[in-house]
Design a protein around this motif. Structure first.
Motif, short mmCIF file in Angstrom:
data_model
loop_
_atom_site.label_atom_id
_atom_site.label_comp_id
_atom_site.label_asym_id
_atom_site.label_seq_id
_atom_site.Cartn_x
_atom_site.Cartn_y
_atom_site.Cartn_z
N HIS B 57 0.83 -1.21 0.00
CA HIS B 57 0.00 0.00 0.00
C HIS B 57 0.87 1.26 0.00
O HIS B 57 0.58 2.22 -0.71
N TRP B 58 1.93 1.23 0.80
CA TRP B 58 2.83 2.38 0.86
C TRP B 58 3.46 2.61 -0.52
O TRP B 58 3.52 3.74 -1.01
N ARG B 61 0.98 4.07 -2.97
CA ARG B 61 0.68 5.46 -2.63
C ARG B 61 1.83 6.38 -3.09
O ARG B 61 1.60 7.43 -3.68
N ASN B 65 1.85 9.37 -5.97
CA ASN B 65 2.39 10.71 -5.71
C ASN B 65 3.50 11.08 -6.69
O ASN B 65 3.57 12.21 -7.17
N LYS B 128 -7.96 5.54 -0.57
CA LYS B 128 -6.82 5.82 0.30
C LYS B 128 -5.53 5.92 -0.51
O LYS B 128 -4.71 6.82 -0.29
N ALA B 129 -5.37 5.02 -1.46
CA ALA B 129 -4.15 5.04 -2.29
C ALA B 129 -4.07 6.31 -3.12
O ALA B 129 -2.98 6.83 -3.35
N GLY B 131 -5.67 9.16 -2.37
CA GLY B 131 -5.89 10.37 -1.59
C GLY B 131 -7.16 11.08 -2.00
O GLY B 131 -7.24 12.31 -2.00
#
Lengths: 190, 162
Positions: B57-58, B61, B65, B128-129, B131
């Motif tokens: 997930h991090w 994400r 970005n 969530k991924a 935003g």
């Protein structure tokens, strides 16, 4: 969705090039963990307001950080006259409107600054030893090492040169700033 | 993170990072560059990951970005007008009909589609991924499905007619 299996099967074939992956892994194995890749692949194309006919000949060891790059440069004109200047580059900040909110992105963090803008007319944060003040119109002041750099977030990668006076016939030059581990190089953009 | 852990995670999740970047950017070269940046960030991070899922997930994400960052750059803006871009993808690779149709969608739809349909994330996880709000993701998925339905139905009819 139409033909989901077809989509999944085709997506599964989209893979990172094996050589590229090995290259990345090898890069990490052959280096120290921290700061070696302080700006991986970061070739920052900047439009720096430089004095025409001056060339960048030397620079001191830069303070390479994640968000900012700040370093000393010496500009020398054809007559050999040298001027010292401080160059500051910031390429990892952005301010955008999203769903009616003001979102500031700093170092991969997204901060909702809507309330601060409404209450104080600005948002202030400390990052990497610098005090950063962001205004709703995108104007930013960075106080760092006793020098205040002012720039606007927006169309250009922010570059500020302090300590020189550009003459009336100053031209804008494109330069590539390359982070090379412990040093920094500037070369004309091709 | 040890070198061994990094290597294992890079080999496990490198393709997922690449696919997200490819869906966001529509260019293999740009997607490879972003993948390199993201994996090097993984190597550098001191963030403790509770599980492999957490790490994935991090990574996704950070990939989103990094893609946004690339799309925001002035030279990229001139080439592709960001998320408002309303034309077909610049991708020219040989895709299946469905993937080609997905890549022809606006960038903001493509990553949602990928995370939801390929990675099997829930709307909440996709939101969530990215935003974004869950309602925004739901709307994007619905619109993307509608557009894909039109595109793929049209192609099928054309093929049947031919």
């Amino acid at each position: 969705m139409h033909d989901l299996n077809n989509y999944r099967e085709t997506c599964a074939q989209l893979t990172l090039d094996a050589e590229k992956l090995e290259e990345i892994i090898t890069m990490t194995e052959n280096t120290n963990k921290k700061n070696r890749f302080s700006r991986p692949m970061r070739t920052v194309l900047i439009a720096a307001a430089c004095v025409a006919a001056l060339c960048v000949t030397a620079m001191a060891a830069p303070a390479v950080q994640n968000l900012f790059m700040s370093f000393s440069i010496t500009l020398t004109d054809p007559s050999g006259n040298a001027q010292n200047a401080q160059m500051f580059v910031c390429s990892d900040m952005a301010l955008e409107k999203r769903d009616g909110k003001d979102i500031l992105t700093v170092n991969d963090r997204e901060i909702d600054v809507t309330d601060a803008f409404a209450k104080d007319g600005k948002y202030v944060l400390e990052e990497e030893g610098a005090v950063i003040t962001v205004h709703p119109d995108g104007q930013v002041e960075v106080s760092m090492g006793g020098i205040v750099y002012t720039f606007a977030l927006g169309e250009e990668v922010p570059v500020v040169i302090k300590g020189i006076e550009a003459p009336e016939d100053a031209e804008t030059g494109n330069y590539i700033v390359t982070d090379q581990n412990s040093g920094m190089e500037i070369s004309p953009a091709k | 993170m040890t070198n061994d852990t990094f290597e294992r995670m890079a080999r496990t999740y490198g393709d997922a990072v690449f696919r997200v970047a490819y869906h966001a950017l529509g260019s293999r070269m740009d997607a490879e560059d972003v993948s390199q940046t993201v994996l090097l960030k993984l190597y550098q991070t001191d963030k403790p990951f509770a599980s492999d899922d957490h790490a994935k997930h991090w990574l996704l994400r950070v990939t989103v970005n990094e893609c946004r960052k690339l799309l925001r750059t002035p030279w990229r803006k001139r080439a592709f007008p960001l998320e408002d871009y309303d034309g077909p993808s610049p991708a020219t690779e040989d895709h299946s009909d469905v993937l080609a149709a997905v890549m022809a969608l606006e960038p903001k739809y493509r990553v949602s589609i990928y995370l939801y349909y390929y990675e099997g994330y829930s709307v909440r996880e996709v939101a969530k991924a990215l935003g974004e709000k869950e309602s925004t993701v739901q709307t994007r998925l619905a619109r993307a499905r509608e557009k894909l339905k039109k595109t793929l139905s049209g192609e099928k009819e054309a093929k049947d007619y031919a």
